[in-house]
Design a protein around this motif. Sequence first.
Motif, mmCIF file in Angstrom:
data_model
loop_
_atom_site.group_PDB
_atom_site.id
_atom_site.type_symbol
_atom_site.label_atom_id
_atom_site.label_comp_id
_atom_site.label_asym_id
_atom_site.label_seq_id
_atom_site.Cartn_x
_atom_site.Cartn_y
_atom_site.Cartn_z
ATOM 1 N N ASP A 131 7.578 18.671 6.006
ATOM 2 C CA ASP A 131 8.914 18.189 5.659
ATOM 3 C C ASP A 131 9.129 18.119 4.151
ATOM 4 O O ASP A 131 10.273 18.043 3.692
ATOM 5 N N SER A 135 13.351 22.689 4.909
ATOM 6 C CA SER A 135 14.518 21.982 5.423
ATOM 7 C C SER A 135 14.204 21.456 6.823
ATOM 8 O O SER A 135 13.249 21.898 7.483
ATOM 9 N N ASN A 137 15.815 21.999 9.513
ATOM 10 C CA ASN A 137 15.987 23.077 10.480
ATOM 11 C C ASN A 137 14.733 23.937 10.580
ATOM 12 O O ASN A 137 14.213 24.190 11.679
ATOM 13 N N ALA A 138 14.214 24.392 9.438
ATOM 14 C CA ALA A 138 13.038 25.253 9.451
ATOM 15 C C ALA A 138 11.795 24.502 9.922
ATOM 16 O O ALA A 138 10.977 25.045 10.673
ATOM 17 N N THR A 140 11.672 21.968 11.952
ATOM 18 C CA THR A 140 11.785 21.761 13.402
ATOM 19 C C THR A 140 11.405 23.017 14.158
ATOM 20 O O THR A 140 10.691 22.957 15.185
ATOM 21 N N LYS A 141 11.830 24.173 13.677
ATOM 22 C CA LYS A 141 11.506 25.429 14.344
ATOM 23 C C LYS A 141 10.003 25.723 14.271
ATOM 24 O O LYS A 141 9.416 26.245 15.225
ATOM 25 N N ASP A 166 12.198 32.865 15.004
ATOM 26 C CA ASP A 166 13.258 31.907 14.669
ATOM 27 C C ASP A 166 12.882 31.113 13.424
ATOM 28 O O ASP A 166 13.730 30.867 12.547
ATOM 29 N N ALA A 170 14.723 31.317 9.696
ATOM 30 C CA ALA A 170 15.269 30.088 9.103
ATOM 31 C C ALA A 170 14.782 29.920 7.664
ATOM 32 O O ALA A 170 15.570 29.566 6.774
ATOM 33 N N ASN A 174 17.296 30.194 4.294
ATOM 34 C CA ASN A 174 17.397 29.051 3.389
ATOM 35 C C ASN A 174 16.804 29.333 2.015
ATOM 36 O O ASN A 174 16.947 28.516 1.094
#
Length: 218
Positions: A131, A135, A137-138, A140-141, A166, A170, A174
């Motif tokens: 983290d 980001s 989003n990335a 989490t993927k 995915d 991402a 970003n």
Amino acid sequence: MAKKIEVFQDMRIQGPLEKRSDLRLALIAAAIAPWRFDLEKSDQVARNAGTSEDVLLFRCEASTNHPAAGLTLWGIPEGYYVPNIVPMQNGSLSFSQYNAVLQSFLVCVVQPIVEKFGFEVSITKPSQDIDDWLSLNAATKLRRFSGAANKSTGASHPMDKRRWFDFIIAVHRNGEDLGSDRLARWLHEIEGWDEETAHDLAGDFENALTLLTHYDEN
């Protein structure tokens, strides 16, 4: 299992451009035992690098936490940053030794003077997680891929491969700078992938980002 991994800390000193020459002189003057400023080596490093930027090299005596080491401050328009710290003898510094030298420089040389010239110091955390680099989003993927994948087969299963792609897309969209080494360490040390598979995935990640960047440019 560790939740974070130990990393080399980064440090920047940023402030008004018109005060940088004053800061430079103050930093050199503040380098008293266990620190000292090495003018000859500073000039040599700048010449070898072929740079017009200001380069300041400081030496630190050995302590119980680290061997004798050299720390470089590299000039940037808004101040300085530390690109590297190296041991005076052969070998390399561990994460804890590197960070101990940086902390000593911060406390002994930098902190007593920077505020006088309107400069601020930023330093990254010694222990970080995904983290801190990606980001939401990335990250989490990536966690979704790692949590669902068969760790003995990497990303070979069609569903695992889709989740892996995915994540890579991402990161590319970003424009994030994760780095293959950090990814491999995170997969191995935090997520429990075996070291070889973690490095294979990190290599695949780096190659895929290179391909996507080339595609965008052409």
